[in-house]
Scaffold this active site. Structure first.
Site, short mmCIF file in Angstrom:
data_model
loop_
_atom_site.label_atom_id
_atom_site.label_comp_id
_atom_site.label_asym_id
_atom_site.label_seq_id
_atom_site.Cartn_x
_atom_site.Cartn_y
_atom_site.Cartn_z
N HIS A 47 0.85 -1.21 0.00
CA HIS A 47 0.00 0.00 0.00
C HIS A 47 0.88 1.26 0.00
CE1 HIS A 47 -2.93 -2.83 2.04
NE2 HIS A 47 -3.66 -2.34 1.07
N SER B 213 -2.74 -8.02 2.86
CA SER B 213 -3.23 -7.85 4.24
C SER B 213 -3.56 -9.20 4.87
CB SER B 213 -4.48 -6.98 4.25
OG SER B 213 -4.20 -5.78 3.59
#
Ligand code: PAF
Length: 283
Positions: free
Chosen positions: A35, A186
């Site tokens: 990210h 994630s």
């Protein structure tokens, strides 16, 4: 970094900034270096960068997956502030869907949502399209940043932008990998030690497919790779396919496409991992 949860307040702030280019990165939080690479690219290319953290309920097929999704707001906002993101938008479900979560949006996705992930996660991409459309409508960015790891996702969003003639440029950022080749996600934090140990097998399979382009028949390669991906204890591959990068349809012969991608989804115990690699792109 300023944090907003209200649509109105964020929009007022952005309006007060005048005519500036805005880079936008939608996320569901549980941020990792993948990210942050998107944030950094946006910061380089725009006057302002907005990141959102919103665990979108409409893109989860199973309530248990939604409940289990990691929520790490404090750590996430620290990472974004450190990366020098200008604004974090972290709305509630009510703020995003004031009229309820049922979508009225009509987009011609040309069947891009039906295969691969779409076949295993019915309704998932409808939810992704719904939330990304809503977020773009709120932030009105110049550029939207998405990761290559979710190949089908960004292809579908590109189609939505085209179909609805939205005024935003989609920027796709290459997959970020750990040293051993595992694609950052994630979900990786939910892997047990034993399952994480075997996870590089996915990257190895993709690299091996790249070496075999034009050599072994595609069907044979995919079959062998499915067997190899199912070997580690608790590993269950859902698919390993060679697809055309534009249509996302399976390719039967190497010569049938000039934009070839290997895509895969594998259950590693309770965690579903996806990955892909561009094998050939001649245009
Ligand atoms: O890739 C994700 O994290 C999500 O699908 C996205 C694009 C933030 C939409 O909820």
């Amino acid at each position: 970094m300023k944090i907003f949860s209200s649509v109105k307040e964020l929009q007022t702030e952005l309006k007060n900034q005048g005519k500036k280019t805005i880079g936008f990165i939608p996320t569901m939080g549980a941020l990792h270096s993948g990210h942050i690479a998107l944030m950094k690219q946006s910061i380089k290319e725009n006057d302002l960068t907005v990141a959102s953290i919103f665990v979108n309920p409409t893109q989860f097929n199973a309530k248990s997956d939604l409940d289990k999704y990691p929520r790490t707001m404090k750590a996430d906002s620290d990472k974004l502030a450190k990366a020098k993101v200008d604004y974090l938008f972290a709305p509630t479900v009510k703020e995003i869907y004031p009229g309820g979560t049922k979508s009225k949006l009509k987009v011609n996705l040309k069947g891009l949502d039906e295969q691969l992930e779409g076949a295993f996660r019915p309704g998932h991409f409808e939810g992704v399209v719904q939330v990304v459309h809503r977020l773009l409508d709120i932030v009105k960015p110049t550029r939207l940043y998405m990761g290559q790891k979710d190949f089908q996702q960004f292809t579908i969003i590109a189609q939505m932008i085209k179909n609805l003639r939205m005024k935003v440029a989609l920027v796709v950022v290459p997959i970020q990998r750990a040293k051993d080749g595992v694609a950052l996600s994630s979900r990786n934090v939910r892997l047990t030690k034993a399952k994480r140990k075997w996870a590089p097998i996915i990257y190895k399979s993709l690299k091996s497919a790249k070496r075999q382009v034009g050599k072994k028949p595609i069907a044979e390669l995919c079959e062998e790779t499915m067997i190899a991906l199912g070997k580690p204890r608790g590993y269950k591959p859902e698919y390993f396919s060679i697809i055309d990068g534009y249509t996302l349809k399976e390719v039967k012969e190497w010569k049938d496409s000039d934009y070839l991608i290997a895509v895969t989804a594998v259950w590693a115990g309770e965690v579903r991992l996806i990955d892909n690699m561009i094998l050939k792109q001649t245009k």
